[in-house]
Structure formats: C-alpha cells, structure tokens
Design a protein around this motif. Sequence first.
Motif, mmCIF file in Angstrom:
data_model
loop_
_atom_site.group_PDB
_atom_site.id
_atom_site.type_symbol
_atom_site.label_atom_id
_atom_site.label_comp_id
_atom_site.label_asym_id
_atom_site.label_seq_id
_atom_site.Cartn_x
_atom_site.Cartn_y
_atom_site.Cartn_z
ATOM 1 N N GLU A 138 0.783 -1.249 -0.091
ATOM 2 C CA GLU A 138 -0.043 0.064 0.044
ATOM 3 C C GLU A 138 0.805 1.349 -0.113
ATOM 4 O OE1 GLU A 138 -3.040 -0.199 2.948
ATOM 5 O OE2 GLU A 138 -2.918 -2.363 3.331
ATOM 6 N N HIS A 139 0.399 2.241 -0.680
ATOM 7 C CA HIS A 139 1.064 3.545 -0.696
ATOM 8 C C HIS A 139 0.254 4.720 -0.291
ATOM 9 C CE1 HIS A 139 4.663 1.399 -2.514
ATOM 10 N NE2 HIS A 139 3.433 0.919 -3.250
ATOM 11 N N PRO A 140 0.598 5.351 0.922
ATOM 12 C CA PRO A 140 -0.323 6.612 1.355
ATOM 13 C C PRO A 140 0.539 7.894 0.427
ATOM 14 C CG PRO A 140 1.262 6.069 3.006
ATOM 15 C CD PRO A 140 1.613 4.979 2.034
ATOM 16 N N CYS A 171 5.038 9.259 -2.259
ATOM 17 C CA CYS A 171 4.630 8.035 -0.998
ATOM 18 C C CYS A 171 5.063 8.837 0.280
ATOM 19 C CB CYS A 171 5.067 6.739 -1.325
ATOM 20 S SG CYS A 171 4.479 5.384 -0.335
ATOM 21 N N ARG A 227 5.404 6.947 2.819
ATOM 22 C CA ARG A 227 6.351 5.910 3.453
ATOM 23 C C ARG A 227 7.683 6.310 2.917
ATOM 24 N NH1 ARG A 227 3.199 0.220 2.854
ATOM 25 N NH2 ARG A 227 4.881 -0.346 3.973
ATOM 26 N N HIS A 266 10.052 4.066 0.727
ATOM 27 C CA HIS A 266 9.354 3.935 -0.669
ATOM 28 C C HIS A 266 9.672 5.579 -1.402
ATOM 29 C CE1 HIS A 266 5.910 1.144 0.570
ATOM 30 N NE2 HIS A 266 7.117 0.852 0.983
ATOM 31 N N LEU A 312 9.439 6.766 -5.231
ATOM 32 C CA LEU A 312 7.991 6.587 -5.324
ATOM 33 C C LEU A 312 7.654 8.242 -5.178
ATOM 34 C CD1 LEU A 312 5.539 4.345 -4.192
ATOM 35 C CD2 LEU A 312 5.232 6.202 -5.595
HETATM 36 CU CU LIG Z 1 4.962 3.514 -0.570
#
Ligand SMILES: [Cu+2]
Length: 470
Positions: A9-11, A79, A81, A84, A89
């Motif tokens: 998952e990617h916020p 992203c 995170r 990431h 990202l």
């Molecule tokens: Cu991510």
Amino acid sequence: MITNLNNDEHPMHIHVNDFQVMEIVDPIAGTRTGVQPWGEDNVNVPAPVTDANENPLVPASVTLRTKFTEYTGTFVIHCHRLNHEDNGLMATVNVIPEVSTYAVAVPGSAGTPATVQVHDGNGDKVIAAVTPFPSFDGTPTVAMADVDGDMILDLVAGTGAGVAPEVVAYDGNDVGSGPFTAELTRFAPFDDGFRGGVTVAGADIDGNALADNIIAGTGPGTESQVKVFSSTLPTEKGAAPEVFSSFTPYPGSRSGVTVATGLVDAASGRASIVTAPGPGEAPRVKTFRYDLFEPTAAATADGTADEHAGHTGGPRMTSEFLAFDESYLGGVSLSTGWVAGAEGGAKSIVTGMLGGDGTVRVWSSGSRLDGEPDMYLESPNHHSGDVVFTQIASFAPFAGGPPGSGVEVATTSTTTGADLLVSGPGPGGTEVRKFGLNRAEPQSTTLVPLPLGALPALPAAQGSVPLGGR
Ligand SMILES: [Cu+2]
C-alpha cells in the motif's frame, strides 16, 4: 488516477494544492468508494491482488481531481512512507499558466525596427506583436518568465549587438490594452558603452518563489558576465533592479555568453542557470545553482557546517559538458524544458548549433531512459556533488538547408511535458518548427523527434531567429 501494481500500500501525499478523492478501488477488500465531499493532501492507495510471487493480478487504484488555483511552478507528489519515497516513489507536478506563451524574435532591417511575436502555446496563434526597442533594427533576444509573480508568463527582451544594452519586460496579463502592452521594467543591464548585445532569461533564483529574477548575459566584446537582477522591481522608470548576484562563467573569454534557466537536476529542487559561450569557443555548457543554504547557529558554533560548504550563497557550478565536438566553434543556442515528457526526471537541457548543420541535442540528468525512477531525490545520508548530463536525443531539424545557417531552440510547456521549438532556414524564409520527443521502441534509451507542425514562414527573415518559451 494512481494505479498500484506494486505489492504494497502507498499513502500518496501532494504538496501545495489539496485534491478531492473521487474513487478508491480496493480489490483485496472488494470495495469501490464514491466521491469524498472534502479536500485533503494524503490518501492511501490500496494494494493489488497478487499471485504467490507478488505479480499483480487485479490492480488497485485511486482517482483524484484537483484545481491548481494558487501557484504555477513545480512541486512533488510522493509516497509518504519514507523508504518508498527515497527509493523513487515521487513525481513532479508542473503547474503551467492558463495561457502559456512563447516568443519569436523577428529581426529588423534598415528603417524597420525588430519586433517580437508572442504566440499562444495552445494553438500557436499570435496574441501580441511587440516592438521592444523602437530604434533597434537588429536581432533582439527573448525569454518568457513570470517577472511580476501573477502566474502569467511575461516577455523579457534584450537588445542585440550594435546598440547600447537594454532589457525590457512586458506584462503577459491583459491590462485593458491587451497582453504584453504594459512595461514592467526597462533598464540598462550593462555599461552604456557596451555594444555586444544582451542575452536574457528568467527564473526564481533569489528565493522569492512568486516572481522570477531577470537574468542577463553579455554578448561578445567584454569578459563574459551573467547578472541576476533582484525580483523586486524598482518603481522608478528606467532604473535597474538591484543586482542580486553576478558571475563570470568563462573566465577570460570575450566570446559572449548565452543563458537559459530551469530545474535541470532533481538534487536540490532549485532552478539552475545554464550557460554556453558564444561563437569562437568550444561548445562547453555549464550549469550553476544557488542553493542559498545557511549553516545553523549550532553547526557554525561546533564547526560541523563543512558538509555544505559551497552551497551557501552561490553560484556553485554543478556540471560542465561539451554539447558538440570540441572543434565546433559556431556558438550554441540554449533552452531547458520537460521535452522528455513521460520519461520523467528533471527538465532537459536543449542545445542547438547556431552554425554548422544546426544539430539539436537534448541532455538529461536522469530519467526512465537510463533506468532511474521518474524522479529520485537523494537520501538524507547521501549527497553527490556534481550533476551528470547524458545525451538523450540528437537530430538536425533543418538538414539540407544552406550550410552554416544553424538553428535556435526553445521549449513550451504542455500538460504532459513540453514541446521543442526550433527556428531555422525554410524554403520561404525563417521557419519555426515544433517537435515532440518519443522512444522509437519501448526499450529505446534515446528519443527521436516527432514533427508536430510549423508556424507560417517569416518571409522577411532568413536563417534562425531567437525563441523564448517556458
Ligand atoms: Cu509507498
């Protein structure tokens, strides 16, 4: 729409403008949401359904909409995170003015002053014709920049060789008499006695993110100099803005200097000033950056401010490369822009031969073409020094024309990147041709030009003419 084919998952978080979530598709939960009636700047993109080897079987997605109401310019979506984000990202969003414009300089002739045509970037029609220097019948230089910080591109013009140096900026906003009629500033960028002409550019250098700095370079006949003028314009007519900074990109050279500006590397998030020497010197392109970092009081006190020595103030030279063979001495036209479009990365540098066969080359500091992620910001623990530019395209858009007539280049932003503009000798006078750049094959590591069209020929002009775009 953000589609997730990864195994996690990617916020996703965006800067500057909030977005509205229109739909979230989560194939693991088997849900599909409706519209959220509020704005936010962060949304979780669910994971896809994958097989045992984490190959995606059913993608997840988020659909967003946003209004770019407050600023033009560049910011990131990434992203949230950090591992990431630091592995790539992250992408840039480039908000362009509603009316994006570019300029074509039309040289004067005996008794007829030079003019500048400003074209609408969307559809190419002429929206203004300006006579920047009523008694100048040579070839002016042009650039587009937001000098007054109103999110609308303004026109910057400089005198060519033969007359006292002068720079003028016209407001791209329609002030009642039409766009590009009101003068924002007019001043002498160099000594009145200098006759070598002025090259012009504009970018945010001094840290005022709203208004661009006007930048001027000297033509031949004096030691080449670049001046960055304050983004605060004087209210007094004819007065020059304060000089924020000046530097000598080619110490000892008297061949003149061409200038362009843009976010050509992703290491700092800051615009660079790109330079090339005039005819008579090897085509050595250099990039300079003002990072404007200041050591904290604590770092100054305990002596740990060394790591970024050279990043304070500026300019710091960040790269240097030959745009053409070292033996080519005909001079270089310069521009920057997102001409690599979907391949990502920072803006590319575009170089054009002012002489020779008018070869155009495009240079990138990293993109999907060389395996980099779309955008990569250096990790907090890693600071490489120099930026390396790699050639990603080379072609001669006016091949077969009169030898030695050369070309000039500019770019104009689109909603997916930028188009490349090249002026050169057409059969019926000067032509401005527009190109896109694409991969010939999905695995190609360089780009090939795709002709997109041409402006009507300028029958009164021969050869190349200066162009300005953003
Ligand atoms: Cu991510």
